[in-house]
Enzyme design. Structure first.
Site, PDB file in Angstrom:
ATOM      1  N   ASN A 173       0.801  -1.228   0.000  1.00  0.00           N
ATOM      2  CA  ASN A 173       0.000   0.000   0.000  1.00  0.00           C
ATOM      3  C   ASN A 173       0.833   1.277   0.000  1.00  0.00           C
ATOM      4  O   ASN A 173       0.395   2.314  -0.473  1.00  0.00           O
ATOM      5  CB  ASN A 173      -0.988   0.007   1.169  1.00  0.00           C
ATOM      6  CG  ASN A 173      -0.310  -0.057   2.520  1.00  0.00           C
ATOM      7  OD1 ASN A 173       0.650  -0.801   2.722  1.00  0.00           O
ATOM      8  ND2 ASN A 173      -0.815   0.708   3.473  1.00  0.00           N
ATOM      9  N   LYS A 196      12.349  -7.852   1.686  1.00  0.00           N
ATOM     10  CA  LYS A 196      11.435  -8.649   0.866  1.00  0.00           C
ATOM     11  C   LYS A 196      10.482  -7.688   0.166  1.00  0.00           C
ATOM     12  O   LYS A 196       9.684  -7.006   0.803  1.00  0.00           O
ATOM     13  CB  LYS A 196      10.639  -9.626   1.715  1.00  0.00           C
ATOM     14  CG  LYS A 196       9.643 -10.445   0.895  1.00  0.00           C
ATOM     15  CD  LYS A 196       8.600 -11.101   1.758  1.00  0.00           C
ATOM     16  CE  LYS A 196       7.513 -11.777   0.909  1.00  0.00           C
ATOM     17  NZ  LYS A 196       6.795 -10.848  -0.004  1.00  0.00           N
ATOM     18  N   ASP A 198       7.230  -6.620  -1.792  1.00  0.00           N
ATOM     19  CA  ASP A 198       5.884  -7.167  -1.944  1.00  0.00           C
ATOM     20  C   ASP A 198       5.669  -7.589  -3.388  1.00  0.00           C
ATOM     21  O   ASP A 198       6.093  -6.901  -4.330  1.00  0.00           O
ATOM     22  CB  ASP A 198       4.841  -6.132  -1.536  1.00  0.00           C
ATOM     23  CG  ASP A 198       3.449  -6.733  -1.493  1.00  0.00           C
ATOM     24  OD1 ASP A 198       3.046  -7.227  -0.427  1.00  0.00           O
ATOM     25  OD2 ASP A 198       2.759  -6.722  -2.547  1.00  0.00           O
ATOM     26  N   SER A 199       4.998  -8.710  -3.576  1.00  0.00           N
ATOM     27  CA  SER A 199       4.822  -9.259  -4.923  1.00  0.00           C
ATOM     28  C   SER A 199       3.981  -8.367  -5.833  1.00  0.00           C
ATOM     29  O   SER A 199       4.083  -8.451  -7.059  1.00  0.00           O
ATOM     30  CB  SER A 199       4.186 -10.657  -4.837  1.00  0.00           C
ATOM     31  OG  SER A 199       5.040 -11.545  -4.137  1.00  0.00           O
ATOM     32  N   SER A 255      -0.662  -7.155   7.887  1.00  0.00           N
ATOM     33  CA  SER A 255      -1.872  -7.524   8.612  1.00  0.00           C
ATOM     34  C   SER A 255      -1.546  -8.081   9.989  1.00  0.00           C
ATOM     35  O   SER A 255      -0.460  -8.616  10.237  1.00  0.00           O
ATOM     36  CB  SER A 255      -2.666  -8.565   7.823  1.00  0.00           C
ATOM     37  OG  SER A 255      -1.997  -9.817   7.844  1.00  0.00           O
ATOM     38  N   GLU A 276       4.228  -3.270  12.702  1.00  0.00           N
ATOM     39  CA  GLU A 276       3.117  -2.335  12.556  1.00  0.00           C
ATOM     40  C   GLU A 276       2.013  -3.051  11.814  1.00  0.00           C
ATOM     41  O   GLU A 276       2.179  -3.435  10.648  1.00  0.00           O
ATOM     42  CB  GLU A 276       3.516  -1.061  11.821  1.00  0.00           C
ATOM     43  CG  GLU A 276       2.357  -0.066  11.846  1.00  0.00           C
ATOM     44  CD  GLU A 276       2.636   1.214  11.112  1.00  0.00           C
ATOM     45  OE1 GLU A 276       1.967   1.449  10.079  1.00  0.00           O
ATOM     46  OE2 GLU A 276       3.511   1.973  11.562  1.00  0.00           O
ATOM     47  N   GLU A 408     -11.132  -4.758   9.882  1.00  0.00           N
ATOM     48  CA  GLU A 408     -10.484  -3.754   9.057  1.00  0.00           C
ATOM     49  C   GLU A 408     -10.933  -3.915   7.601  1.00  0.00           C
ATOM     50  O   GLU A 408     -10.771  -4.972   7.008  1.00  0.00           O
ATOM     51  CB  GLU A 408      -8.967  -3.887   9.156  1.00  0.00           C
ATOM     52  CG  GLU A 408      -8.201  -2.782   8.467  1.00  0.00           C
ATOM     53  CD  GLU A 408      -6.699  -2.904   8.656  1.00  0.00           C
ATOM     54  OE1 GLU A 408      -6.034  -1.864   8.700  1.00  0.00           O
ATOM     55  OE2 GLU A 408      -6.196  -4.040   8.763  1.00  0.00           O
TER      56      GLU A 408
END
Length: 539
Positions: A173, A196, A198-199, A255, A276, A408
């Site tokens: 995000n 890493k 994010d894909s 998450s 976080e 959420e």
């Protein structure tokens, strides 16, 4: 809400930015830590058109171990460099980032789908972090002299040493801010890093890694791995039995469900983890609030980044005395938003990032409406504007059994709740297990600040939705409860990447009785000393 159609005018495939050539893509892919003989790949699709962005090499667990070993080798010499040398590289990166920001913004939009202003805010945050830690990080990590066991005879310093290699797992995000903003203080603290990607958004991170190399960062010091979390993420933390090398600290943003697993793995290895995680953030409108300003602030905090940010507002708790006026102002402010897809600044609310996010948003709204909630504005998927565009939505009449109440949503959806007293508003704000961010609106800022200390949230904004606390880089940012552990930004944002070490030097004589003194005599002197220090109110 006004509508803006998809900008398909960029050259290349679909909405691929014209300047992103095959040669540039190939160069970025060289930054993926992967055995040259490897064949695995990772692909993602662009939210604006559903077409593949790029095929990126994927790493294996063995590649991750090799990357960690390489970062560890480079870290040993990096840690010995003077602070000014490390800071100069970070400041050069800052300058290059600001100069070439349009490239980064294009990539963020292409990979993630957000509106351009939301993408520019990532540039602002990363540049601010770079300047802050390059200029103030040395102060945060400075040696600290403390009193020794025997004043005058014992000299003690508390020092901070790098942890070694830091593992970074960042989400889609905020592919620049959350991926790079945590790396900068880790590097300045003297560590190596393995990130890493994010894909969904690997290209933004790989672009940033190439830019950091141009600024002068050694190649092996910051490694990037690509692949599914079940393979690459697990390998990054490392196995408990030490059959392969893992990192020395893990920094995870994502998450709550995944964060629990990361924390559990880190605990088994006895390494620290900063996490976080999710939020269901409340905004409180007190009876003396300026409802027009509160509504505008609420819209900014709820619908920026298409609602896909951990600190965005999802629950709005309004005192009954101003509920109707605030509701009308909120609906009007939401209606004024420009929704759609564009590579310019003509859109306020962009696309969702993936079909999975769209499904969650649509499910939360449709389930709530079926159970009796009312849509005051929005509530529709808009494929005419883009495959994953969903209108900013305000719900009323949401009850506890509806998923949108406590789960959420992570999308452009707000729920309104009445409060009959300040105590009622506070109880509603603190409901649930999340505690990341909150907002209070009142003309009496002193009273609002006092109320803030009773809100269970890592950050509380008074007369601002979310940006005031998040943008205050000198102040810590993080969550309570299910919203995570640890803090980014401020002193803790760099100190967490170090180990505290005590260096104590004994002068003249050792602790304990000298050879010529009976133990009983030494004990008597010690007892007298304790009584004297107590009477003098000293330690």
């Amino acid at each position: 809400m006004s509508a803006t159609a998809t900008d398909a005018g960029a050259a290349g495939t679909g909405v691929r930015p014209a300047w992103v050539s095959d040669e540039r893509l190939a160069e970025w892919c060289t930054w993926v830590a992967r055995d040259p003989a490897g064949t695995a790949t990772s692909t993602a699709v662009a939210p604006y058109d559903g077409l593949v962005t790029a095929t990126v090499p994927a790493s294996t667990a063995e590649d991750v171990a090799t990357a960690i070993a390489g970062a560890r080798r480079a870290q040993r010499s990096w840690a010995r460099l003077p602070w000014g040398t490390k800071a100069a590289i970070v400041l050069r990166f800052h300058d290059l980032l600001v100069q070439r920001q349009d490239e980064a913004i294009d990539l963020v939009q292409w990979e993630m789908g957000k509106a351009r202003f939301s993408a520019w805010q990532e540039i602002l945050q990363v540049a601010t972090i770079a300047r802050h830690y390059a200029r103030h990080g040395r102060h945060y990590l400075a040696d600290n002299k403390v009193r020794g066991a025997i004043p005058g005879l014992t000299k003690v310093r508390e020092v901070r040493v790098p942890k070694g290699v830091i593992g970074m797992i960042s989400p889609w995000n905020y592919p620049l801010y959350l991926a790079v903003g945590d790396v900068l203080p880790a590097l300045l603290a003297g560590n190596g890093v393995v990130s890493k990607a994010d894909s969904q958004t690997p290209l933004t991170l790989l672009w940033a890694r190439a830019l950091m190399a141009e600024a002068g960062l050694p190649r092996e010091l910051w490694q990037v791995v690509v692949g599914p979390g079940s393979v690459v993420g697990d390998a990054l933390i490392g196995p408990v039995d030490a059959s392969a090398e893992g990192v020395d600290h893990i920094c995870f943003t994502g998450s709550t469900a995944t964060g629990r697993g990361v924390g559990r793995r880190a605990g088994e290895r006895l390494i620290a983890a900063s996490l976080e995680l999710g939020g269901k953030n409340p905004l409180l409108v007190l009876p003396d609030a300026d409802v027009e300003k509160a509504a505008a602030g609420c819209v900014a905090a709820a619908f920026a980044n298409t609602g896909q940010m951990c600190i965005h507002v999802e629950r709005v708790i309004v005192h009954t005395d101003v509920y109707d006026a605030f509701r009308d102002a909120l609906v009007a402010a939401t209606a004024a938003l420009r929704v759609g897809q564009s590579f310019d600044y003509s859109v306020d609310v962009g696309s969702l990032a993936s079909p999975a996010q769209l499904e969650t948003v649509r499910s939360h709204v449709e389930t709530a409406v079926a159970a009796g909630a009312q849509v005051l504005i929005g509530g529709r998927h808009r494929p005419d504007l883009g495959p994953l565009v969903y209108e900013p939505t305000v719900l009323e009449g949401v009850t506890e059994e509806m998923p949108v109440c406590a789960e959420e949503t992570f999308g452009p959806v707000l729920s309104l709740y009445r409060a009959v007293t300040e105590a009622d508003a506070l109880a509603k704000a603190n409901a649930g297990r999340y505690g990341l961010s909150a907002s209070i609106w009142s003309r009496d800022t002193a009273a609002a600040e006092r109320l803030a200390t009773s809100v269970r949230a890592g950050s509380v904004n008074v007369n601002d939705g979310a940006a005031a606390a998040a943008g205050s880089i000198e102040a810590p940012m993080g969550g309570m409860g299910d919203s995570g552990l640890g803090r980014r930004h401020g002193a803790e944002g760099i100190r967490k990447y170090t180990e505290q070490q005590t260096i104590a030097t004994q002068r003249l004589m050792p602790l304990g009785p000298p050879p010529w003194m009976p133990v009983e005599r030494f004990v008597g002197i010690g007892n007298a000393q304790m009584r004297l220090l107590r009477s003098l109110r000293m330690r």
